[in-house]
Design a protein around this motif. Structure first.
Motif, PDB file in Angstrom:
ATOM      1  N   LEU A  17       0.826  -1.208   0.000  1.00 43.42           N
ATOM      2  CA  LEU A  17       0.000   0.000   0.000  1.00 43.42           C
ATOM      3  C   LEU A  17       0.860   1.257   0.000  1.00 43.42           C
ATOM      4  O   LEU A  17       0.588   2.207  -0.726  1.00 43.42           O
ATOM      5  CB  LEU A  17      -0.938  -0.011   1.224  1.00 43.42           C
ATOM      6  CG  LEU A  17      -2.013  -1.089   1.186  1.00 43.42           C
ATOM      7  CD1 LEU A  17      -2.867  -1.044   2.431  1.00 43.42           C
ATOM      8  CD2 LEU A  17      -2.875  -0.939  -0.059  1.00 43.42           C
ATOM      9  N   LEU A  18       1.928   1.211   0.811  1.00 46.02           N
ATOM     10  CA  LEU A  18       2.848   2.353   0.849  1.00 46.02           C
ATOM     11  C   LEU A  18       3.452   2.593  -0.524  1.00 46.02           C
ATOM     12  O   LEU A  18       3.531   3.728  -1.000  1.00 46.02           O
ATOM     13  CB  LEU A  18       3.969   2.102   1.870  1.00 46.02           C
ATOM     14  CG  LEU A  18       3.598   2.395   3.327  1.00 46.02           C
ATOM     15  CD1 LEU A  18       4.751   2.010   4.238  1.00 46.02           C
ATOM     16  CD2 LEU A  18       3.242   3.864   3.497  1.00 46.02           C
ATOM     17  N   ALA A  19       3.874   1.486  -1.151  1.00 43.74           N
ATOM     18  CA  ALA A  19       4.441   1.594  -2.491  1.00 43.74           C
ATOM     19  C   ALA A  19       3.431   2.250  -3.424  1.00 43.74           C
ATOM     20  O   ALA A  19       3.767   3.092  -4.268  1.00 43.74           O
ATOM     21  CB  ALA A  19       4.840   0.213  -3.007  1.00 43.74           C
ATOM     22  N   GLY A  20       2.168   1.862  -3.246  1.00 47.64           N
ATOM     23  CA  GLY A  20       1.107   2.433  -4.079  1.00 47.64           C
ATOM     24  C   GLY A  20       0.968   3.927  -3.829  1.00 47.64           C
ATOM     25  O   GLY A  20       0.816   4.717  -4.766  1.00 47.64           O
ATOM     26  N   CYS A  21       1.073   4.335  -2.570  1.00 44.33           N
ATOM     27  CA  CYS A  21       0.908   5.746  -2.232  1.00 44.33           C
ATOM     28  C   CYS A  21       1.997   6.600  -2.878  1.00 44.33           C
ATOM     29  O   CYS A  21       1.780   7.761  -3.197  1.00 44.33           O
ATOM     30  CB  CYS A  21       0.946   5.944  -0.718  1.00 44.33           C
ATOM     31  SG  CYS A  21      -0.468   5.212   0.099  1.00 44.33           S
ATOM     32  N   GLN A  25      -0.580   7.430  -8.654  1.00 42.76           N
ATOM     33  CA  GLN A  25      -1.978   7.010  -8.486  1.00 42.76           C
ATOM     34  C   GLN A  25      -2.651   7.789  -7.362  1.00 42.76           C
ATOM     35  O   GLN A  25      -2.102   7.929  -6.278  1.00 42.76           O
ATOM     36  CB  GLN A  25      -1.993   5.505  -8.192  1.00 42.76           C
ATOM     37  CG  GLN A  25      -3.250   4.963  -7.565  1.00 42.76           C
ATOM     38  CD  GLN A  25      -4.407   4.919  -8.546  1.00 42.76           C
ATOM     39  OE1 GLN A  25      -4.230   4.766  -9.745  1.00 42.76           O
ATOM     40  NE2 GLN A  25      -5.614   5.083  -8.019  1.00 42.76           N
ATOM     41  N   GLN A  26      -3.828   8.286  -7.628  1.00 36.61           N
ATOM     42  CA  GLN A  26      -4.613   8.945  -6.591  1.00 36.61           C
ATOM     43  C   GLN A  26      -5.378   7.889  -5.816  1.00 36.61           C
ATOM     44  O   GLN A  26      -6.171   7.157  -6.386  1.00 36.61           O
ATOM     45  CB  GLN A  26      -5.616   9.911  -7.243  1.00 36.61           C
ATOM     46  CG  GLN A  26      -5.008  11.211  -7.694  1.00 36.61           C
ATOM     47  CD  GLN A  26      -4.829  12.158  -6.535  1.00 36.61           C
ATOM     48  OE1 GLN A  26      -5.773  12.420  -5.797  1.00 36.61           O
ATOM     49  NE2 GLN A  26      -3.612  12.686  -6.347  1.00 36.61           N
ATOM     50  N   GLU A 219      -9.006  -0.024  -4.605  1.00 35.95           N
ATOM     51  CA  GLU A 219      -9.249  -0.091  -3.164  1.00 35.95           C
ATOM     52  C   GLU A 219     -10.215  -1.233  -2.831  1.00 35.95           C
ATOM     53  O   GLU A 219     -10.018  -1.978  -1.869  1.00 35.95           O
ATOM     54  CB  GLU A 219      -9.834   1.235  -2.658  1.00 35.95           C
ATOM     55  CG  GLU A 219      -8.883   2.408  -2.731  1.00 35.95           C
ATOM     56  CD  GLU A 219      -8.781   2.996  -4.146  1.00 35.95           C
ATOM     57  OE1 GLU A 219      -9.515   2.532  -5.049  1.00 35.95           O
ATOM     58  OE2 GLU A 219      -7.958   3.910  -4.348  1.00 35.95           O
ATOM     59  N   ILE A 220     -11.256  -1.355  -3.660  1.00 30.06           N
ATOM     60  CA  ILE A 220     -12.287  -2.354  -3.365  1.00 30.06           C
ATOM     61  C   ILE A 220     -11.741  -3.767  -3.511  1.00 30.06           C
ATOM     62  O   ILE A 220     -11.925  -4.621  -2.632  1.00 30.06           O
ATOM     63  CB  ILE A 220     -13.516  -2.125  -4.259  1.00 30.06           C
ATOM     64  CG1 ILE A 220     -14.232  -0.846  -3.791  1.00 30.06           C
ATOM     65  CG2 ILE A 220     -14.471  -3.318  -4.203  1.00 30.06           C
ATOM     66  CD1 ILE A 220     -15.262  -0.332  -4.751  1.00 30.06           C
ATOM     67  N   TYR A 221     -11.015  -4.031  -4.593  1.00 30.05           N
ATOM     68  CA  TYR A 221     -10.487  -5.395  -4.765  1.00 30.05           C
ATOM     69  C   TYR A 221      -9.367  -5.691  -3.774  1.00 30.05           C
ATOM     70  O   TYR A 221      -9.129  -6.840  -3.415  1.00 30.05           O
ATOM     71  CB  TYR A 221     -10.033  -5.622  -6.210  1.00 30.05           C
ATOM     72  CG  TYR A 221     -11.210  -5.771  -7.150  1.00 30.05           C
ATOM     73  CD1 TYR A 221     -12.193  -6.736  -6.908  1.00 30.05           C
ATOM     74  CD2 TYR A 221     -11.351  -4.946  -8.262  1.00 30.05           C
ATOM     75  CE1 TYR A 221     -13.284  -6.857  -7.744  1.00 30.05           C
ATOM     76  CE2 TYR A 221     -12.444  -5.075  -9.103  1.00 30.05           C
ATOM     77  CZ  TYR A 221     -13.411  -6.020  -8.840  1.00 30.05           C
ATOM     78  OH  TYR A 221     -14.492  -6.135  -9.658  1.00 30.05           O
ATOM     79  N   SER A 222      -8.660  -4.651  -3.329  1.00 30.35           N
ATOM     80  CA  SER A 222      -7.672  -4.871  -2.272  1.00 30.35           C
ATOM     81  C   SER A 222      -8.382  -5.380  -1.024  1.00 30.35           C
ATOM     82  O   SER A 222      -7.926  -6.325  -0.365  1.00 30.35           O
ATOM     83  CB  SER A 222      -6.934  -3.573  -1.926  1.00 30.35           C
ATOM     84  OG  SER A 222      -6.224  -3.120  -3.032  1.00 30.35           O
TER      85      SER A 222
END
Lengths: 259, 247
Positions: A17-21, A25-26, A219-222
């Motif tokens: 998740l951090l990597a994603g942040c 990506q918004q 977010e939902i599939y995560s």
């Protein structure tokens, strides 16, 4: 041991998740944020799939175990014809991809038998048949792994075929098959997500439904993935506990031998 | 003795595929008699006793056990209902059951004894093999010698008219051999009819009424133990005995 694994899994999720942040990506975690009203409603909606997933898993595991056990008896019989039936059953149901058999049972079978099936029983039937082929192989392997001497001792004591199987062979075979059966349980749990395609309101289906209204698939599939992760960790912990309880005497015997 | 023999084998032949494993076997064992069979591995001695308890079937000749003629055929035969006791090299106890349950299972299921009756019988035989205090343990918790004595007691619980032993001490550590042999000797002294395949020649001298030497599927020599050990007729027997007695 168990807690460590759970921690590791959570840690990896957080890192991802951090990597994603960090990317461009918004993120829109508000869709599943329990601190806001909308997020809470969405979370409840997503989690309302869990009872269906659990129920479907339980039904499929129960049926595929029973069916697999009965089919395995054919594979263990001495008659050639029983072997052929066994082989045929296993090969057919093992070869058809579960998704295909779900479509076949839901859309095809009603035409054949002229009775419509609801999504839940249709999915249950398709997955149970698929699973039973694997269970049958597991049970057969378990029985065939028992030393010939166990059969011979039973015979010279005068025990008949059914008594030999019931009291001597199956209890030992079941114990040896437990890791494989546990594995199959986890696979079945995850495979229930396939029935989302015919509209059973289980975990993945809820995710799909929300994703198309909220436009927040990431977010939902995560969160959907997280739900499966938690469910599977619970199941594997349960299986390990059962293994420890049932396997305790075998381990004791192992210890005595090495002493 | 007018009584019919417990085991009577006439001109028995058996093949595994092309290989003939029993050649023209004639053997008669009367009630109370103790027969010891020895011979090199692959000589057919195990197969011979496995034919008597119908774990194998013979293909030619006739075998009668307890006045019942055994069927010939390529497949294994009928179940003898525990009339013929068999003790295996590898014990073959049921590892998931307590010692007591190992002993009571067959009497309860085959002879329809109640649990109380079966347990009484089981304890009686456990005392005879001198391990009544191990009744609640699992086989894996016992030593090899104790396990084999449990296996003997388990067979005796079916009150067989004939006991077969297939190398009962070959899988045991040396220090455990004598406790098992003692048990078998006691059984012999009580008059049990038995056929024992073994390489323990001291034991054989002590219990045998009839010694049999097998080689290549045939009975090469049979004699009373005195003559068998001192002056065997056949060269092969002499050679075999000198090999196993030399160390």
């Amino acid at each position: 041991m168990n807690r460590k694994r759970l921690l590791a899994a959570l840690l990896i999720t957080c890192l991802l998740l951090l990597a994603g942040c960090a990317s461009s990506q918004q993120w829109g975690w508000y869709v599943v944020n329990p601190m806001v009203h909308r997020g809470r409603i969405n979370l409840l909606f997503l989690m309302s799939g869990i009872p269906w997933t659990i129920m479907l898993t339980l039904c499929c595991v129960l049926i595929s175990n029973l069916l697999g056990f009965l089919i395995s008896l054919l594979g263990l019989a001495e008659q050639r014809i029983a072997h052929l039936v066994y082989r045929g059953y296993v090969e057919v149901f093992r070869s058809i991809p579960p998704l295909v058999s779900i479509f076949w049972v839901y859309y095809g079978l009603p035409i054949l038998i002229d009775v419509g099936l609801e999504p839940f029983p249709a999915g249950m039937l398709a997955l149970s048949l698929y699973g039973s082929a694997f269970m049958a192989e597991i049970f057969r392997g378990g029985v065939q792994s028992i030393e010939r001497g166990q059969f011979e001792a039973s015979r010279t004591l005068g025990l008949g075929y059914f008594d030999t199987m019931r009291f001597v062979i199956f209890p030992q075979a079941l114990r040896r098959s437990l890791p494989a059966i546990g594995n199959q349980l986890v696979i079945m749990l995850k495979m229930t997500s396939l029935v989302s395609v015919i509209g059973v309101s289980e975990v993945l289906r809820r995710g799909n439904e929300l994703a198309v209204t909220e436009y927040r698939p990431l977010e939902i599939y995560s969160f959907v993935a997280l739900q499966y992760l938690v469910l599977v960790l619970i199941v594997s912990a349960g299986v390990r506990k059962l293994e420890r309880r049932m396997g305790s005497d075998e381990r004791q015997s192992g210890r005595a031998v090495t002493e | 003795m007018p009584e019919a023999p417990v085991v009577s084998m006439q001109a028995v032949n058996k093949w595994f595929g092309q290989l003939q494993v029993l050649k023209d076997i004639n053997l008669s064992v009367s009630s109370g008699e103790r027969v010891v069979i020895c011979g090199p591995s692959g000589s057919g001695k195990s197969t011979l006793i496995r034919c008597i308890c119908e774990l194998e079937n013979h293909q030619q000749g006739s075998i009668a056990v307890n006045d019942k003629t055994l069927a010939t055929g390529p497949h294994r035969g009928a179940n003898q209902g525990g009339e013929v006791g068999m003790v295996f090299q590898q014990f073959n106890l049921f590892p998931h059951m307590t010692v007591l349950r190992n002993l009571t299972l067959a009497p309860m299921r085959v002879r329809d004894l109640s649990r109380a009756e079966a347990e009484e019988l089981a304890m009686q035989y456990l005392e005879r093999v001198r391990i009544p205090d191990q009744a609640q343990k699992l086989p894996g918790q016992l030593s090899g010698g104790q396990q084999q004595r449990v296996a003997i007691a388990r067979s005796l619980c079916m009150q067989p008219r004939l006991m077969l032993f297939d190398e009962p001490t070959s899988a045991l550590d040396p220090e455990m051999i004598s406790e098992v042999l003692e048990t078998i000797i006691e059984l012999a002294d009580e008059g049990m009819t038995m056929i024992c395949v073994t390489h323990e020649m001291g034991f054989a001298k002590r219990v045998a009424d009839q010694m049999i030497f097998m080689d290549g599927g045939e009975i090469v020599e049979r004699a009373a133990p005195g003559k068998f050990f001192s002056s065997p007729d056949h060269g092969r027997t002499q050679q075999f005995l000198s090999q196993i007695l030399s160390h």
